[in-house]
Design a protein around this motif. Structure first.
Motif, PDB file in Angstrom:
ATOM      1  N   GLY A  23       7.427  -4.051  30.776  1.00 53.04           N
ATOM      2  CA  GLY A  23       6.428  -3.319  31.537  1.00 53.04           C
ATOM      3  C   GLY A  23       6.777  -3.080  32.992  1.00 53.04           C
ATOM      4  N   GLU A  24       8.014  -3.307  33.380  1.00 51.87           N
ATOM      5  CA  GLU A  24       8.420  -3.156  34.776  1.00 51.87           C
ATOM      6  C   GLU A  24       9.021  -1.783  35.085  1.00 51.87           C
ATOM      7  OE1 GLU A  24       7.927  -5.582  37.115  1.00 51.87           O
ATOM      8  OE2 GLU A  24       6.885  -6.692  35.538  1.00 51.87           O
ATOM      9  N   LEU A  25       9.283  -0.988  34.059  1.00 55.54           N
ATOM     10  CA  LEU A  25       9.936   0.304  34.261  1.00 55.54           C
ATOM     11  C   LEU A  25       8.933   1.361  34.715  1.00 55.54           C
ATOM     12  CD1 LEU A  25      12.180   0.480  31.062  1.00 55.54           C
ATOM     13  CD2 LEU A  25      12.879  -0.174  33.364  1.00 55.54           C
ATOM     14  N   SER A  26       9.436   2.299  35.504  1.00 52.80           N
ATOM     15  CA  SER A  26       8.616   3.454  35.868  1.00 52.80           C
ATOM     16  C   SER A  26       8.437   4.329  34.629  1.00 52.80           C
ATOM     17  CB  SER A  26       9.307   4.260  36.970  1.00 52.80           C
ATOM     18  OG  SER A  26      10.496   4.858  36.457  1.00 52.80           O
ATOM     19  N   LEU A  27       7.556   5.286  34.721  1.00 49.69           N
ATOM     20  CA  LEU A  27       7.333   6.190  33.596  1.00 49.69           C
ATOM     21  C   LEU A  27       8.628   6.910  33.228  1.00 49.69           C
ATOM     22  CD1 LEU A  27       5.539   7.593  31.551  1.00 49.69           C
ATOM     23  CD2 LEU A  27       4.902   9.231  33.338  1.00 49.69           C
ATOM     24  N   GLU A  28       9.322   7.424  34.225  1.00 51.99           N
ATOM     25  CA  GLU A  28      10.571   8.151  33.973  1.00 51.99           C
ATOM     26  C   GLU A  28      11.622   7.242  33.333  1.00 51.99           C
ATOM     27  OE1 GLU A  28      12.930  11.344  33.523  1.00 51.99           O
ATOM     28  OE2 GLU A  28      10.882  11.404  34.264  1.00 51.99           O
ATOM     29  N   ASP A  29      11.769   6.032  33.863  1.00 51.66           N
ATOM     30  CA  ASP A  29      12.736   5.093  33.292  1.00 51.66           C
ATOM     31  C   ASP A  29      12.327   4.657  31.888  1.00 51.66           C
ATOM     32  OD1 ASP A  29      14.361   5.244  35.515  1.00 51.66           O
ATOM     33  OD2 ASP A  29      13.549   3.426  36.447  1.00 51.66           O
ATOM     34  N   SER A  30      11.031   4.546  31.665  1.00 54.57           N
ATOM     35  CA  SER A  30      10.540   4.201  30.326  1.00 54.57           C
ATOM     36  C   SER A  30      10.894   5.294  29.326  1.00 54.57           C
ATOM     37  CB  SER A  30       9.023   3.998  30.340  1.00 54.57           C
ATOM     38  OG  SER A  30       8.675   2.854  31.076  1.00 54.57           O
TER      39      SER A  30
END
Length: 76
Positions: A23-30
């Motif tokens: 749950g630490e990733l940004s939306l783009e990185d996710s």
């Protein structure tokens, strides 16, 4: 370009899952991680299907003999 192994792809997939679950990733990185995970999952699925077909070829011999013909994946 080196041929990727099933075990390598599975490890990459597991790493992607850990990142996404963290749950630490940004939306783009996710989204990027998800795309990579889908790619690795598809590769693993393909390799498992190929292995299953190879086993089926060996098991079809009723007289106790094993055939040695090489299994050819559908896309080659």
């Amino acid at each position: 370009m080196a041929v990727e192994k099933f075990e390598t792809a599975l490890k990459k997939l597991e790493e992607v899952v850990k990142k996404l679950e963290g749950g630490e990733l940004s939306l783009e990185d996710s989204l990027k991680a998800f795309e990579e995970g889908i790619k690795q999952a598809a590769f693993c699925s393909k390799k498992l299907n190929e292995a299953e077909k190879r086993v089926e070829v060996l098991l079809k011999q009723k007289d106790g003999r094993f055939i040695t013909e090489q299994f050819q994946p559908e896309d080659e």
